[in-house]
Write a protein that holds these residues in place. Structure first.
Motif, mmCIF file in Angstrom:
data_model
loop_
_atom_site.group_PDB
_atom_site.id
_atom_site.type_symbol
_atom_site.label_atom_id
_atom_site.label_comp_id
_atom_site.label_asym_id
_atom_site.label_seq_id
_atom_site.Cartn_x
_atom_site.Cartn_y
_atom_site.Cartn_z
ATOM 1 N N UNK A 54 0.866 -1.175 0.000
ATOM 2 C CA UNK A 54 0.000 0.000 0.000
ATOM 3 C C UNK A 54 0.904 1.226 0.000
ATOM 4 N N UNK A 55 0.846 2.025 -1.054
ATOM 5 C CA UNK A 55 1.677 3.219 -1.139
ATOM 6 C C UNK A 55 1.307 4.175 -0.010
ATOM 7 N N UNK A 56 2.324 4.800 0.579
ATOM 8 C CA UNK A 56 2.111 5.738 1.687
ATOM 9 C C UNK A 56 2.866 7.027 1.399
ATOM 10 N N UNK A 57 2.356 7.851 0.469
ATOM 11 C CA UNK A 57 3.071 9.071 0.096
ATOM 12 C C UNK A 57 3.244 10.046 1.247
ATOM 13 N N UNK A 58 2.393 9.960 2.257
ATOM 14 C CA UNK A 58 2.532 10.857 3.405
ATOM 15 C C UNK A 58 3.814 10.590 4.181
ATOM 16 N N UNK A 59 4.323 9.349 4.063
ATOM 17 C CA UNK A 59 5.559 8.976 4.756
ATOM 18 C C UNK A 59 6.797 9.207 3.893
ATOM 19 N N UNK A 60 6.608 9.549 2.628
ATOM 20 C CA UNK A 60 7.736 9.789 1.742
ATOM 21 C C UNK A 60 7.525 9.159 0.386
ATOM 22 N N UNK A 61 8.205 9.705 -0.604
ATOM 23 C CA UNK A 61 8.087 9.173 -1.956
ATOM 24 C C UNK A 61 8.637 7.750 -2.019
ATOM 25 N N UNK A 62 7.955 6.878 -2.747
ATOM 26 C CA UNK A 62 8.347 5.472 -2.914
ATOM 27 C C UNK A 62 8.449 4.749 -1.570
ATOM 28 N N UNK A 63 7.504 5.082 -0.696
ATOM 29 C CA UNK A 63 7.376 4.410 0.594
ATOM 30 C C UNK A 63 6.092 3.594 0.591
ATOM 31 N N UNK A 64 6.193 2.367 1.079
ATOM 32 C CA UNK A 64 5.052 1.449 1.046
ATOM 33 C C UNK A 64 4.898 0.769 2.400
ATOM 34 N N UNK A 65 3.657 0.605 2.798
ATOM 35 C CA UNK A 65 3.365 -0.324 3.882
ATOM 36 C C UNK A 65 3.234 -1.706 3.256
ATOM 37 N N UNK A 66 3.901 -2.679 3.853
ATOM 38 C CA UNK A 66 3.939 -4.024 3.255
ATOM 39 C C UNK A 66 3.551 -5.057 4.308
ATOM 40 N N UNK A 67 2.675 -5.953 3.905
ATOM 41 C CA UNK A 67 2.322 -7.089 4.748
ATOM 42 C C UNK A 67 2.621 -8.362 3.969
ATOM 43 N N UNK A 68 3.004 -9.395 4.704
ATOM 44 C CA UNK A 68 3.426 -10.652 4.096
ATOM 45 C C UNK A 68 2.553 -11.788 4.626
ATOM 46 N N UNK A 69 1.968 -12.537 3.703
ATOM 47 C CA UNK A 69 1.138 -13.676 4.087
ATOM 48 C C UNK A 69 1.662 -14.944 3.444
ATOM 49 N N UNK A 70 1.830 -15.976 4.280
ATOM 50 C CA UNK A 70 2.036 -17.342 3.806
ATOM 51 C C UNK A 70 0.653 -17.961 3.592
ATOM 52 N N UNK A 71 0.572 -19.174 3.061
ATOM 53 C CA UNK A 71 -0.749 -19.779 2.839
ATOM 54 C C UNK A 71 -1.579 -19.969 4.102
ATOM 55 N N UNK A 72 -0.934 -20.004 5.293
ATOM 56 C CA UNK A 72 -1.684 -20.273 6.518
ATOM 57 C C UNK A 72 -1.612 -19.182 7.568
ATOM 58 N N UNK A 73 -0.751 -18.167 7.385
ATOM 59 C CA UNK A 73 -0.613 -17.141 8.417
ATOM 60 C C UNK A 73 0.120 -15.926 7.868
ATOM 61 N N UNK A 74 0.027 -14.815 8.626
ATOM 62 C CA UNK A 74 0.800 -13.618 8.308
ATOM 63 C C UNK A 74 2.135 -13.690 9.040
ATOM 64 N N UNK A 75 3.215 -13.274 8.383
ATOM 65 C CA UNK A 75 4.528 -13.214 9.007
ATOM 66 C C UNK A 75 4.985 -11.752 9.043
ATOM 67 N N UNK A 76 5.822 -11.384 10.019
ATOM 68 C CA UNK A 76 6.207 -9.974 10.152
ATOM 69 C C UNK A 76 7.107 -9.469 9.039
ATOM 70 N N UNK A 77 7.902 -10.369 8.490
ATOM 71 C CA UNK A 77 8.854 -9.961 7.459
ATOM 72 C C UNK A 77 9.222 -11.159 6.611
ATOM 73 N N UNK A 78 9.428 -10.924 5.325
ATOM 74 C CA UNK A 78 9.847 -11.975 4.394
ATOM 75 C C UNK A 78 10.860 -11.382 3.433
ATOM 76 N N UNK A 79 12.028 -11.978 3.360
ATOM 77 C CA UNK A 79 13.086 -11.438 2.519
ATOM 78 C C UNK A 79 12.860 -11.645 1.037
#
Length: 283
Positions: free
Chosen positions: A50-75
């Motif tokens: 989800x683009x977040x221009x209020x936080x800066x140009x080319x800044x995104x909020x990112x969420x990561x989901x596996x098939x069974x759960x959400x994880x905090x970070x995925x490389x």
């Protein structure tokens, strides 16, 4: 209509690396819908931006989901998502606001026009793990204690997600992976582990790795950027590498999907940088 892109990370070959879904605009999607998309794709993770221009140009909020759960970070999904953004808007600097914290990413094209992304992890840490927990993990894997490399002791390493690092004494041990899926998933859930980082050391700076991921509903993750960052911090914590180091991790070959991960440590900066190529999959 939600646009879902498909990429392979840590490879230039669509047949290699680790596949990830990328939703370039997840505005308005519920948690249930994101989880359903990730489950339908069946990849180890899908990144929702989800683009977040209020936080800066080319800044995104990112969420990561596996098939069974959400994880905090995925490389690997970070690499895939960054390359997807660069495909659409051009290379450059990005900022991903993740569940684990702020992750800067830089995407650049090499001389052949291949896009490569470098993520900078959140600040890592490394923790000891009790002998009983190690013994239980080995039993679930079907490994014996004498099959471990005594120079690389078990630890829990974190660089956005928690990973249990276990080092095999031989490449043959690493190549044979057959484990108790449900049992290991329960063991990992109780300890808030995302993957096991199973490694074999080829040389001082070259490693082969595998990552069981039963908590995400996936037997094995083919190329794991978050674990690679955690592993770099682990090696530095043990004094196995210097404050400045460049490491090469080979992953996925045992699955027929080889990937190449580059890990960089910099003196004076506790964070770890992980780099790799990304390529869009054919429709």
């Amino acid at each position: 209509m939600t646009t879902v892109l498909r990429y392979a990370a840590f490879t230039t070959d669509p047949a290699g690396g680790n596949k990830a879904g990328v939703v370039p605009d997840a505005t308005g999607l519920t948690d249930q819908r994101m989880l359903a998309i990730a489950a339908e794709l069946g990849y180890s993770e899908t990144a929702f931006l989800i683009a977040d221009p209020s936080a800066g140009e080319r800044t995104y909020r990112v969420r990561y989901f596996a098939p069974t759960l959400e994880v905090p970070f995925c490389g690997h999904a970070t690499i895939a998502a960054a390359v997807a953004v660069a495909d659409a808007t051009g290379p450059g600097e990005l900022v991903f606001e993740t569940g684990a914290g702020t992750v800067p990413v830089v995407v650049a094209a090499d001389g052949d026009g291949v896009l490569r992304a470098t993520l900078t992890s959140v600040e890592p840490h490394v923790l000891e793990i009790g002998e009983a927990d190690v013994a239980q993990a080995l039993a679930l894997l079907g490994w014996q204690a004498d099959e471990l490399d005594p120079t690389l002791p078990p630890r829990v390493a974190y660089a956005g997600a928690r990973h249990l690092v276990l080092a095999a004494r031989s490449r043959e041990r690493l190549a044979e992976l057959s484990y108790d899926f449900d049992g290991l998933a329960a063991f990992m859930t109780e300890r808030e582990l995302i993957t096991l980082q199973l490694v074999w050391r080829e040389s001082a700076t070259v490693f082969h790795v595998r990552d069981p991921f039963p908590v995400g509903g996936v037997v094995e993750d083919p190329a794991t950027g978050a674990a690679a960052a955690a592993f770099g911090a682990y090696l530095r914590e043990l004094g196995e590498v210097g404050e400045t180091a460049e490491l090469t991790l080979h992953q996925g070959a045992d699955l027929g999907s080889p990937g190449l991960l580059s890990v960089e440590l910099r003196a004076g900066d506790p964070r770890v940088r992980v780099s790799g190529a990304g390529v869009r999959l054919p429709e």
